[in-house]
Motif scaffolding. Structure first.
Motif, PDB file in Angstrom:
ATOM      1  N   UNK A  38      26.830 -17.595 -68.168  1.00  8.01           N
ATOM      2  CA  UNK A  38      28.188 -18.116 -68.323  1.00  8.01           C
ATOM      3  C   UNK A  38      28.199 -19.645 -68.439  1.00  8.01           C
ATOM      4  N   UNK A  39      27.274 -20.337 -67.783  1.00 11.14           N
ATOM      5  CA  UNK A  39      27.170 -21.793 -67.938  1.00 11.14           C
ATOM      6  C   UNK A  39      26.836 -22.132 -69.389  1.00 11.14           C
ATOM      7  N   UNK A  40      25.869 -21.435 -69.954  1.00  4.68           N
ATOM      8  CA  UNK A  40      25.457 -21.719 -71.329  1.00  4.68           C
ATOM      9  C   UNK A  40      26.538 -21.310 -72.323  1.00  4.68           C
ATOM     10  N   UNK A  41      27.207 -20.193 -72.058  1.00  4.63           N
ATOM     11  CA  UNK A  41      28.298 -19.758 -72.937  1.00  4.63           C
ATOM     12  C   UNK A  41      29.432 -20.774 -72.934  1.00  4.63           C
ATOM     13  N   UNK A  42      29.743 -21.329 -71.763  1.00  4.96           N
ATOM     14  CA  UNK A  42      30.824 -22.323 -71.652  1.00  4.96           C
ATOM     15  C   UNK A  42      30.519 -23.591 -72.440  1.00  4.96           C
ATOM     16  N   UNK A  43      29.231 -23.829 -72.700  1.00  4.58           N
ATOM     17  CA  UNK A  43      28.841 -25.005 -73.476  1.00  4.58           C
ATOM     18  C   UNK A  43      28.592 -24.673 -74.942  1.00  4.58           C
ATOM     19  N   UNK A  44      29.054 -23.492 -75.351  1.00  8.83           N
ATOM     20  CA  UNK A  44      28.998 -23.115 -76.755  1.00  8.83           C
ATOM     21  C   UNK A  44      27.631 -22.678 -77.235  1.00  8.83           C
ATOM     22  N   UNK A  45      26.728 -22.349 -76.328  1.00  5.60           N
ATOM     23  CA  UNK A  45      25.385 -21.938 -76.718  1.00  5.60           C
ATOM     24  C   UNK A  45      25.370 -20.432 -76.967  1.00  5.60           C
ATOM     25  N   UNK A 166      31.989 -23.242 -59.402  1.00  6.32           N
ATOM     26  CA  UNK A 166      30.955 -23.579 -60.386  1.00  6.32           C
ATOM     27  C   UNK A 166      30.428 -22.363 -61.124  1.00  6.32           C
ATOM     28  N   UNK A 167      31.290 -21.365 -61.374  1.00  6.89           N
ATOM     29  CA  UNK A 167      30.839 -20.164 -62.070  1.00  6.89           C
ATOM     30  C   UNK A 167      30.376 -20.453 -63.488  1.00  6.89           C
ATOM     31  N   UNK A 168      30.782 -21.570 -64.064  1.00  9.03           N
ATOM     32  CA  UNK A 168      30.342 -21.936 -65.413  1.00  9.03           C
ATOM     33  C   UNK A 168      29.979 -23.416 -65.461  1.00  9.03           C
ATOM     34  N   UNK A 237      21.114  -9.178 -64.615  1.00  6.93           N
ATOM     35  CA  UNK A 237      21.587 -10.542 -64.361  1.00  6.93           C
ATOM     36  C   UNK A 237      21.879 -11.310 -65.650  1.00  6.93           C
ATOM     37  N   UNK A 238      21.274 -10.870 -66.747  1.00  8.21           N
ATOM     38  CA  UNK A 238      21.463 -11.575 -68.010  1.00  8.21           C
ATOM     39  C   UNK A 238      22.841 -11.327 -68.601  1.00  8.21           C
TER      40      UNK A 238
END
Length: 411
Positions: A38-45, A166-168, A237-238
């Protein structure tokens, strides 16, 4: 493990030190592992970069756990190996997540995460070996000590979702790095664990002695099953946090911690289960529950209900404990003292390495086809993975032999 007549019980200092180290290591991964997608998704990755980030762990597990276990068996005190691995990997982990907070290419995040994982890969297997060495009654006491990691993971999930928000956010990664650093310092305080072996041959020092275990049928079946199970397990987890987010869960990191509640209960039950049931029975129970978990996820995908996700995530704690904690104690019973750290590393290599490496690539491509490609969505995605586990269960039930509970030779 045969009991040392010089030790009738484990001291509070030993139990407390091991529990604290497990707690800090569990808390560290509990901060950033459930949040990474979700962190990477939030950064458009996209899914390709997400796949490469998730490949860091399995590739690292191919390279270091068995070799580092061999060093702990033959060259260096295991608690020092643990301490330095914790400290160095913490610094690299903090550097990795700082890249997501900067204008640097996201590939720097992947590179530094790879570096951190290579150093950190032996942490859990080596700590398990240290625990078995110092606990007077490993089968009764190890599940209680290992429980520290479960509680740490739960606390991290709560703090990430309800305190840090900090979920994302890369903040979860920074928190994980700080706690990992403290875990490294805690490892230095563990009782001295000298290397039991004295071999200086290149074969031994590279950890190849552990592969001799595969000559025994039950070991070969067990490790083969572990590899195969780890393929569909890579999706948990992925992609589960992404499925939760798609269903509207605003606190997916905390929801992912539900599995640790059942893991606590399973850990407490392990003390009696290991003496009452065959190892084969416990491993089969884990496989059946693993298939049921993905079946519940598929049901949630079909109905849009969060209930199936909640129950399935809660079941995960029992799946993990009944398989992997049983496996660690099984290996401690079955292998000679001089290769026990290597055997634990071999378990990590087959589960977190080979199986998860193949699984990370496979489940990402399945995700692209079924979910991103709109070829059925989450329901067929989880159904296919659950079906694979059903086949693995039948294969293990047919091929693994073992003997009755209570044997010290071949459980």
């Amino acid at each position: 493990m045969p009991e040392d007549p010089a030790r009738t019980k484990s001291t509070p200092r030993v139990i407390g030190g091991l529990w604290l180290t497990f707690f800090l290591l569990g808390m560290s991964v509990g901060f950033y592992v459930p949040t990474m997608t979700n962190i990477m998704t939030a950064r458009g990755l996209g899914s390709q970069l997400i796949q490469w980030a998730w490949l860091a762990g399995p590739v690292a597990s191919l390279l270091s756990p068995v070799a580092v276990g061999a060093l702990a068996d033959n060259r260096f005190a295991a608690q020092r190996v643990l301490g330095w691995a914790g400290v160095i990997s913490a610094v690299l982990l903090a550097a990795a997540f700082s890249c997501l907070d900067s204008t640097l290419s996201p590939w720097w995040f992947v590179i530094l995460l790879f570096s951190s994982c290579i150093v950190a890969a032996p942490l859990w297997s080596t700590l398990a070996s240290v625990s078995m060495f110092h606990l007077a009654h490993g089968e009764r006491e190890f599940p209680l000590v290992r429980l520290g990691g479960t509680i740490g993971w739960m606390l991290a999930g709560f703090l990430t979702s309800w305190v840090l928000g900090a979920d994302a956010s890369p903040l979860a990664g920074y928190a994980g790095a700080l706690i990992r650093l403290l875990g490294g310092f805690a490892a230095f305080t563990l009782p001295n664990t000298p290397p039991p072996g004295k071999s200086r041959s290149w074969r031994t020092l590279m950890g190849f002695d552990a592969f001799r275990l595969l000559k025994e049928r039950d070991h070969l079946v067990f490790f083969s099953t572990t590899v195969l199970l780890s393929v569909p397990l890579a999706a948990f987890y992925m992609w589960t946090p992404k499925h939760l987010a798609d269903l509207g869960d605003a606190k997916p990191t905390w929801t992912m911690a539900f599995g640790q509640f059942s893991e606590i209960a399973a850990m407490l039950l392990m003390v009696s289960l290991m003496t009452r049931f065959r190892v084969k029975t416990l491993l089969l129970a884990a496989l059946v529950l693993s298939a049921l978990r993905y079946g519940l996820f598929a049901w949630s995908g079909a109905t849009g209900s969060m209930m199936g996700m909640w129950i399935g995530i809660a079941i995960h704690g029992m799946c993990y404990t009944f398989y992997f904690i049983t496996a660690q104690m099984f290996l401690d019973r079955r292998v000679p003292l001089g290769v026990r750290s290597q055997a634990q590393g071999l378990l990590s290599l087959f589960s977190n390495g080979i199986g998860t490496l193949i699984g990370t690539i496979a489940v990402r491509h399945l995700y692209d086809v079924m979910v991103e490609g709109d070829s059925g969505g989450w329901t067929p995605y989880w159904s296919i993975l659950g079906g694979v586990i059903v086949l693995i269960t039948f294969g293990f039930a047919f091929c693994y032999v073992g003997v009755g509970a209570g044997s010290r030779k071949a459980p």
